[in-house]
Design a protein around this motif. Structure first.
Motif, PDB file in Angstrom:
ATOM      1  N   GLU A 101      13.318  12.115   7.533  1.00 45.18           N
ATOM      2  CA  GLU A 101      11.990  12.729   7.461  1.00 45.18           C
ATOM      3  C   GLU A 101      11.723  13.354   6.100  1.00 45.18           C
ATOM      4  OE1 GLU A 101      11.722  15.482  10.695  1.00 45.18           O
ATOM      5  OE2 GLU A 101      11.678  13.888  12.182  1.00 45.18           O
ATOM      6  N   GLU A 102      12.767  13.871   5.478  1.00 43.51           N
ATOM      7  CA  GLU A 102      12.650  14.524   4.179  1.00 43.51           C
ATOM      8  C   GLU A 102      12.050  13.587   3.123  1.00 43.51           C
ATOM      9  OE1 GLU A 102      16.035  15.847   0.982  1.00 43.51           O
ATOM     10  OE2 GLU A 102      16.400  16.232   3.083  1.00 43.51           O
ATOM     11  N   PHE A 103      12.259  12.275   3.303  1.00 38.60           N
ATOM     12  CA  PHE A 103      11.803  11.312   2.307  1.00 38.60           C
ATOM     13  C   PHE A 103      10.563  10.527   2.728  1.00 38.60           C
ATOM     14  CE2 PHE A 103      16.344  11.937   1.580  1.00 38.60           C
ATOM     15  CZ  PHE A 103      16.274  12.434   0.295  1.00 38.60           C
ATOM     16  N   VAL A 104      10.084  10.744   3.951  1.00 35.53           N
ATOM     17  CA  VAL A 104       8.943   9.967   4.429  1.00 35.53           C
ATOM     18  C   VAL A 104       7.670  10.291   3.652  1.00 35.53           C
ATOM     19  CG1 VAL A 104       7.415   9.576   6.399  1.00 35.53           C
ATOM     20  CG2 VAL A 104       9.871   9.499   6.705  1.00 35.53           C
ATOM     21  N   GLU A 105       7.344  11.584   3.521  1.00 36.04           N
ATOM     22  CA  GLU A 105       6.101  11.927   2.808  1.00 36.04           C
ATOM     23  C   GLU A 105       6.107  11.450   1.363  1.00 36.04           C
ATOM     24  OE1 GLU A 105       3.311  15.277   3.456  1.00 36.04           O
ATOM     25  OE2 GLU A 105       4.921  15.973   4.809  1.00 36.04           O
ATOM     26  N   PRO A 106       7.193  11.655   0.599  1.00 31.38           N
ATOM     27  CA  PRO A 106       7.186  11.111  -0.768  1.00 31.38           C
ATOM     28  C   PRO A 106       6.995   9.593  -0.788  1.00 31.38           C
ATOM     29  CG  PRO A 106       8.959  12.694  -0.536  1.00 31.38           C
ATOM     30  CD  PRO A 106       8.377  12.487   0.837  1.00 31.38           C
ATOM     31  N   LEU A 107       7.559   8.894   0.200  1.00 31.66           N
ATOM     32  CA  LEU A 107       7.363   7.444   0.266  1.00 31.66           C
ATOM     33  C   LEU A 107       5.923   7.103   0.610  1.00 31.66           C
ATOM     34  CD1 LEU A 107      10.599   6.163   2.023  1.00 31.66           C
ATOM     35  CD2 LEU A 107       9.841   5.637  -0.279  1.00 31.66           C
ATOM     36  N   ARG A 146      -5.942   0.185   8.839  1.00 28.12           N
ATOM     37  CA  ARG A 146      -5.319   0.824   7.668  1.00 28.12           C
ATOM     38  C   ARG A 146      -4.028   1.542   8.047  1.00 28.12           C
ATOM     39  NH1 ARG A 146     -10.006   3.146   3.598  1.00 28.12           N
ATOM     40  NH2 ARG A 146     -11.128   1.175   3.407  1.00 28.12           N
ATOM     41  N   ILE A 147      -4.019   2.182   9.197  1.00 29.50           N
ATOM     42  CA  ILE A 147      -2.808   2.885   9.641  1.00 29.50           C
ATOM     43  C   ILE A 147      -1.698   1.873   9.923  1.00 29.50           C
ATOM     44  CG2 ILE A 147      -1.798   4.275  11.508  1.00 29.50           C
ATOM     45  CD1 ILE A 147      -4.550   5.780  11.611  1.00 29.50           C
ATOM     46  N   GLN A 148      -2.058   0.792  10.570  1.00 28.83           N
ATOM     47  CA  GLN A 148      -1.074  -0.253  10.862  1.00 28.83           C
ATOM     48  C   GLN A 148      -0.530  -0.856   9.558  1.00 28.83           C
ATOM     49  OE1 GLN A 148      -2.594  -3.458  13.279  1.00 28.83           O
ATOM     50  NE2 GLN A 148      -0.555  -4.197  13.786  1.00 28.83           N
ATOM     51  N   ARG A 149      -1.418  -1.130   8.611  1.00 24.02           N
ATOM     52  CA  ARG A 149      -1.005  -1.675   7.309  1.00 24.02           C
ATOM     53  C   ARG A 149      -0.133  -0.663   6.567  1.00 24.02           C
ATOM     54  NH1 ARG A 149       0.787  -5.326   4.095  1.00 24.02           N
ATOM     55  NH2 ARG A 149      -0.106  -5.383   2.032  1.00 24.02           N
ATOM     56  N   ALA A 150      -0.500   0.623   6.633  1.00 22.01           N
ATOM     57  CA  ALA A 150       0.273   1.675   5.961  1.00 22.01           C
ATOM     58  C   ALA A 150       1.685   1.750   6.531  1.00 22.01           C
ATOM     59  CB  ALA A 150      -0.438   3.020   6.106  1.00 22.01           C
ATOM     60  N   ARG A 151       1.815   1.628   7.843  1.00 22.83           N
ATOM     61  CA  ARG A 151       3.146   1.661   8.463  1.00 22.83           C
ATOM     62  C   ARG A 151       4.005   0.500   7.978  1.00 22.83           C
ATOM     63  NH1 ARG A 151       0.754   3.055  14.408  1.00 22.83           N
ATOM     64  NH2 ARG A 151       0.600   5.319  14.134  1.00 22.83           N
ATOM     65  N   ILE A 158      10.661   1.951   2.475  1.00 23.03           N
ATOM     66  CA  ILE A 158      11.948   2.469   2.956  1.00 23.03           C
ATOM     67  C   ILE A 158      13.052   1.470   2.627  1.00 23.03           C
ATOM     68  CG2 ILE A 158      13.295   3.013   5.031  1.00 23.03           C
ATOM     69  CD1 ILE A 158      10.695   4.276   6.174  1.00 23.03           C
ATOM     70  N   ILE A 159      12.800   0.192   2.864  1.00 21.35           N
ATOM     71  CA  ILE A 159      13.782  -0.848   2.555  1.00 21.35           C
ATOM     72  C   ILE A 159      14.019  -0.924   1.050  1.00 21.35           C
ATOM     73  CG2 ILE A 159      14.169  -3.354   2.581  1.00 21.35           C
ATOM     74  CD1 ILE A 159      12.657  -3.323   5.344  1.00 21.35           C
ATOM     75  N   GLU A 160      12.945  -0.820   0.273  1.00 23.09           N
ATOM     76  CA  GLU A 160      13.031  -0.912  -1.189  1.00 23.09           C
ATOM     77  C   GLU A 160      13.772   0.278  -1.804  1.00 23.09           C
ATOM     78  OE1 GLU A 160       9.866  -0.299  -4.814  1.00 23.09           O
ATOM     79  OE2 GLU A 160       9.146  -1.308  -3.017  1.00 23.09           O
ATOM     80  N   CYS A 161      13.553   1.470  -1.280  1.00 23.94           N
ATOM     81  CA  CYS A 161      14.038   2.694  -1.929  1.00 23.94           C
ATOM     82  C   CYS A 161      15.270   3.328  -1.293  1.00 23.94           C
ATOM     83  CB  CYS A 161      12.922   3.734  -1.966  1.00 23.94           C
ATOM     84  SG  CYS A 161      11.671   3.376  -3.200  1.00 23.94           S
ATOM     85  N   ILE A 175      21.209   7.808   5.689  1.00 24.46           N
ATOM     86  CA  ILE A 175      20.272   7.322   4.675  1.00 24.46           C
ATOM     87  C   ILE A 175      20.817   7.701   3.309  1.00 24.46           C
ATOM     88  CG2 ILE A 175      18.811   9.392   4.777  1.00 24.46           C
ATOM     89  CD1 ILE A 175      16.406   7.435   4.216  1.00 24.46           C
ATOM     90  N   GLU A 176      20.710   6.756   2.403  1.00 20.71           N
ATOM     91  CA  GLU A 176      21.149   6.978   1.033  1.00 20.71           C
ATOM     92  C   GLU A 176      20.054   6.429   0.123  1.00 20.71           C
ATOM     93  OE1 GLU A 176      24.664   5.281  -1.860  1.00 20.71           O
ATOM     94  OE2 GLU A 176      24.966   5.247   0.303  1.00 20.71           O
ATOM     95  N   ILE A 177      19.589   7.249  -0.815  1.00 20.30           N
ATOM     96  CA  ILE A 177      18.507   6.831  -1.705  1.00 20.30           C
ATOM     97  C   ILE A 177      19.087   5.960  -2.817  1.00 20.30           C
ATOM     98  CG2 ILE A 177      16.661   7.659  -3.229  1.00 20.30           C
ATOM     99  CD1 ILE A 177      16.493   8.302  -0.111  1.00 20.30           C
ATOM    100  N   LYS A 178      18.425   4.828  -3.073  1.00 24.34           N
ATOM    101  CA  LYS A 178      18.878   3.929  -4.132  1.00 24.34           C
ATOM    102  C   LYS A 178      18.632   4.579  -5.491  1.00 24.34           C
ATOM    103  CE  LYS A 178      18.072  -0.323  -1.546  1.00 24.34           C
ATOM    104  NZ  LYS A 178      17.276  -1.564  -1.459  1.00 24.34           N
ATOM    105  N   ALA A 179      19.544   4.358  -6.409  1.00 24.54           N
ATOM    106  CA  ALA A 179      19.472   4.968  -7.738  1.00 24.54           C
ATOM    107  C   ALA A 179      18.212   4.543  -8.497  1.00 24.54           C
ATOM    108  CB  ALA A 179      20.711   4.606  -8.543  1.00 24.54           C
ATOM    109  N   ASP A 180      17.712   3.342  -8.237  1.00 20.30           N
ATOM    110  CA  ASP A 180      16.552   2.855  -8.987  1.00 20.30           C
ATOM    111  C   ASP A 180      15.207   3.258  -8.369  1.00 20.30           C
ATOM    112  OD1 ASP A 180      16.788   1.222  -6.781  1.00 20.30           O
ATOM    113  OD2 ASP A 180      16.544  -0.661  -7.878  1.00 20.30           O
TER     114      ASP A 180
END
Length: 192
Positions: A101-107, A146-151, A158-161, A175-180
Motif C-alpha cells: 500500500e505504501e507504494f500504490v499512491e506514488p504508482l 477510466r477506473i477500469q483502465r487505470a487499474r 506494479i509489474i514494471e517497478c 515486495i521489492e522496488i526495482k532499482a530502475d
C-alpha cells in the motif's frame, strides 16, 4: 533470496521472530493461550516448509504471512463472519499489505491524470463511482471505463517497478522496488 536448507536454520529464525509473531497473533486474537497455540502451529508450518527448495525473497514477510494465514484459518474454523475477520485482522505493520500500500499512491501518480484522478477518488478515497462521475463531470460509463483502465495501467506499473511475490491465493508475500524505478526509489528513501 534464501533457501531454508535445514532445521537448524528454522530454529534460529524462530528464535529471532517468535516473540514478534506471537505478539502479532495476540493482537488479532486477544487470547494469550490461543496465541501460544497458534504460534506453535506457525512454527510447525515453518518446519514443514523446511528443505522444500522454495526460494524465499523476504523471510520476515514470509513468516508473518504464515502467521496471518494461520489466524485466518482459525477464524474460519470458528465460523467467524467475513466482516468480523476483516475487522479483527485489519492492516498491521508486520503485514506485507502495508508494504504494498505504501507504494500504490506514488504508482497511481505515475499514471496520466485522466486515469489517476478517478482511481484515487474511487479506490483510495472510497467514493462511489456515481459520485466520482459527478465530481469529474463525466458520464458514469466514462468514469467506469477510466477506473477500469487505470487499474490495468496500475497493474502494469506494479509489474514494471517492483518485484511483487504473491502466494497461490494471490495475496502479497513480499515486495521489492526495482532499482530502475526512480519515482518509487525516491519514495522508499523518503520513508527510510
Amino acid at each position: 533470496m534464501m533457501n531454508i536448507k535445514n532445521y537448524k536454520e528454522v530454529s534460529s529464525l524462530w528464535i529471532e521472530y517468535k516473540s514478534g509473531l506471537k505478539y502479532y497473533i495476540l493482537k488479532k486474537i486477544k487470547n494469550e493461550d490461543l496465541a501460544d497455540e497458534l504460534s506453535h502451529e506457525v512454527l510447525m508450518k515453518i518446519y514443514k516448509s523446511c528443505c522444500s527448495g522454495n526460494e524465499i525473497k523476504n523471510i520476515r514477510s514470509w513468516m508473518y504471512q504464515i502467521a496471518h494465514n494461520t489466524v485466518i484459518d482459525h477464524l474460519k474454523k470458528e465460523n467467524k463472519f467475513a466482516d468480523e475477520v476483516t475487522e479483527i485482522l485489519g492492516v498491521d505493520k508486520n503485514n506485507t499489505y502495508e508494504d504494498v500500500e505504501e507504494f500504490v499512491e506514488p504508482l497511481i501518480k505515475l499514471l496520466p491524470e485522466k486515469y489517476s484522478a478517478p482511481l484515487i477518488l474511487s479506490d483510495i478515497k472510497g467514493i462511489n463511482q456515481i459520485e466520482v462521475s459527478k465530481k469529474m463531470n463525466l458520464s458514469l460509463t466514462a468514469t467506469k471505463s477510466r477506473i477500469q483502465r487505470a487499474r490495468k495501467l496500475l497493474k502494469e506499473k506494479i509489474i514494471e517497478c517492483s518485484n511483487l511475490e504473491i502466494n497461490a491465493k494471490g495475496n502479497p508475500i513480499s515486495i521489492e522496488i526495482k532499482a530502475d524505478c526512480e519515482p518509487l526509489q525516491k519514495n522508499s528513501r523518503k520513508n527510510n
